[in-house]
Design a protein around this motif. Structure first.
Motif, short mmCIF file in Angstrom:
data_model
loop_
_atom_site.label_atom_id
_atom_site.label_comp_id
_atom_site.label_asym_id
_atom_site.label_seq_id
_atom_site.Cartn_x
_atom_site.Cartn_y
_atom_site.Cartn_z
N GLU A 236 -3.96 6.79 4.06
CA GLU A 236 -4.03 6.38 3.86
C GLU A 236 -4.42 5.00 3.63
O GLU A 236 -5.92 4.51 3.51
CB GLU A 236 -3.77 5.67 5.95
N SER B 30 -10.72 2.55 5.33
CA SER B 30 -9.60 1.77 6.13
C SER B 30 -10.39 0.15 5.92
O SER B 30 -10.17 -0.54 6.67
CB SER B 30 -10.46 2.96 7.26
N SER C 148 0.63 -0.87 4.48
CA SER C 148 -0.11 0.17 4.14
C SER C 148 0.56 1.31 3.16
O SER C 148 1.95 1.36 3.59
CB SER C 148 -0.57 0.64 5.09
N THR C 149 -0.10 2.09 2.22
CA THR C 149 0.64 2.98 1.54
C THR C 149 -0.52 4.36 1.32
O THR C 149 -1.09 4.38 2.10
CB THR C 149 0.21 2.21 -0.37
N LEU C 150 0.26 5.16 1.85
CA LEU C 150 0.64 6.70 2.44
C LEU C 150 0.14 7.52 1.54
O LEU C 150 1.49 7.46 0.50
CB LEU C 150 1.17 6.90 3.40
#
Length: 450
Positions: A275, A309, A260-262
């Motif tokens: 996220e 998500s 994942s990338t935040l």
């Protein structure tokens, strides 16, 4: 379920018909292998095929009618004849799309279209069921195919529009009738066809001009897309997004955690934590475009987060595969100089392990082809890749660029089998291997072999 009837088809296409029956069609298809009872078969023509050769077979299989050109022979069944079957197919799709008063997002750009499409569809899923372009069916056949898949259960549609020349987006947008348009970027992809990056920008800008009274979403980090504000029609809202430049939506504090990338979204003076279930700084940019689309249909930030998500990505887009102690990064869906650089940088930022690059030709780059392939080779050295394996004639320029920049472990091959064999020879447990090339290089074959 609402269906198209024969009279609507005749009205939309100005077709000649050998029947005046009150026929309702179960669907429309251009693939004779997918004939089901009650469909309309549209016989498209290409350089190497003629759908009219299968028209009678389609009728025999249960098609309710066939649509062919006026030069076609007569068939035993309901037959519609038109001047051009592709134009008629597009007109049918336009007529069908006009039935639905839902948000329709059109997306174009030199690279990143498919990922942005997937992200936007995920965001809009908070509205309900979303119709979106399958794979990369974004041309004069694929776009109407997507439109014809819209039905009463859909609350929004996301349509990817490709481009291979001036006026193509303009034409396709007439059928799509988008009320939201996203232009991601403009770079050298297709320069062989259009001759200059300015012409590419002009062609992509046709989407901005196609929006009347809706919303145009532009990437402020790309000079050419940022300049497209001037193409917007009066009454059209403009939303901009960016990471490096000032924009309506910006991202900061970007980091990667697992798959994942935040990042922090700054919008309207507020900061929101986000996220996304994909990796890469460039995918944060794509996510900003999708978030802007959600805001333009009045979704709340929480609804947008919930939608994003649920992201289901198209395969071969920074797809992580773990096999026999190796981490394979399959980003071989397509390639341009910009997306190649983004993939190399993303892998370098995330992984400290030994890195191997399995790279191949980037197509349709014309006179700049050798130069940009050599630049990719140099980027591998800048990003601390240990080994390069290339496939294809243009891939050899990547190898040359890497060698000039000081890389020692370089191997070039002409077949998928030889490339796969070399990977198995040099790779060790813990290694990360990036696969990237234009789709026409079929790198999925190499991954299957290893």
């Amino acid at each position: 379920m609402t269906k198209l009837n024969l009279q609507e088809i005749i009205k939309a296409t100005n077709a000649d018909s050998n029947s005046a029956e009150n026929i309702f069609f179960e669907g429309v298809t251009t693939d004779s292998r997918k004939i089901t009872k009650g469909v309309l078969f549209v016989a498209l023509k290409g350089e190497k095929f003629n759908g009219e050769d299968f028209a009678q077979d389609a009728l025999n299989k249960g098609a309710a009618a066939v649509l062919v050109s006026k030069t076609a022979p007569n068939f035993d069944g309901v037959t519609l004849k038109v001047d051009d079957t592709l134009t008629a197919y597009q007109q049918i799709a336009k007529s069908w799309r006009e039935r639905f008063q839902i948000p329709v997002v059109a997306i174009t750009g030199s690279n990143g279209k498919t990922t942005t499409k997937d992200l936007t569809a995920a965001v809009l899923s908070s509205l309900g069921k979303v119709c979106k372009t399958s794979a990369n069916f974004n041309n004069e056949i694929g776009v109407p195919m997507t439109l014809l898949e819209i039905d009463e259960t859909h609350k929004a549609a996301v349509v990817e529009i490709g481009m291979r020349g001036l006026h193509q987006i303009e034409t396709l947008a007439q059928y799509v009738k988008p009320n939201i348009g996203i232009v991601i970027n403009v770079n050298e992809t297709h320069i062989e066809i259009l001759g200059s990056i300015e012409n590419i920008a002009r062609a992509k800008g046709e989407l901005v001009q196609a929006i009347h009274g809706g919303t145009v979403i532009l990437n402020a980090d790309n000079f050419y897309t940022a300049e497209m504000k001037k193409f917007a029609n009066p009454g059209t809202k403009i939303l901009t997004y960016g990471i490096d430049n000032a924009a309506d939506l910006t991202a900061e504090n970007i980091s990667v955690s697992g798959n994942s990338t935040l990042f922090d979204l700054r919008y309207n003076g507020e900061i929101f934590n986000f996220e996304i279930p994909i990796i890469g700084r460039h995918n944060v940019s794509n996510a900003l475009a999708a978030i802007a689309a959600g805001l333009s249909v009045d979704l709340t930030i929480d609804e947008i987060k919930r939608g994003i998500s649920s992201l289901v990505t198209t395969k071969m887009r920074l797809e992580v595969i773990r096999r026999n102690g190796l981490t394979l990064i399959n980003d071989a869906y397509n390639a341009s100089p910009a997306s190649m650089q983004a993939a190399i940088q993303t892998v370098a930022e995330i992984y400290s392990n030994r890195k191997i690059a399995m790279l191949g030709d980037m197509l349709e780059l014309g006179e700049i082809s050798e130069k940009v392939h050599r630049e990719v080779g140099a980027q591998l050295v800048e990003n601390n890749f240990d080994t390069l394996i290339t496939l294809g004639e243009l891939g050899k320029f990547i190898a040359a660029g890497a060698k000039d920049a000081g890389l020692k472990n370089i191997f070039s091959f002409d077949t998928h089998e030889d490339a796969a064999k070399k990977i198995l020879e040099v790779a060790k447990a813990g290694d990360v291997i990036l696969f990237k090339a234009s789709h026409g290089m079929h790198f999925e074959k190499i991954i299957e072999l290893i």
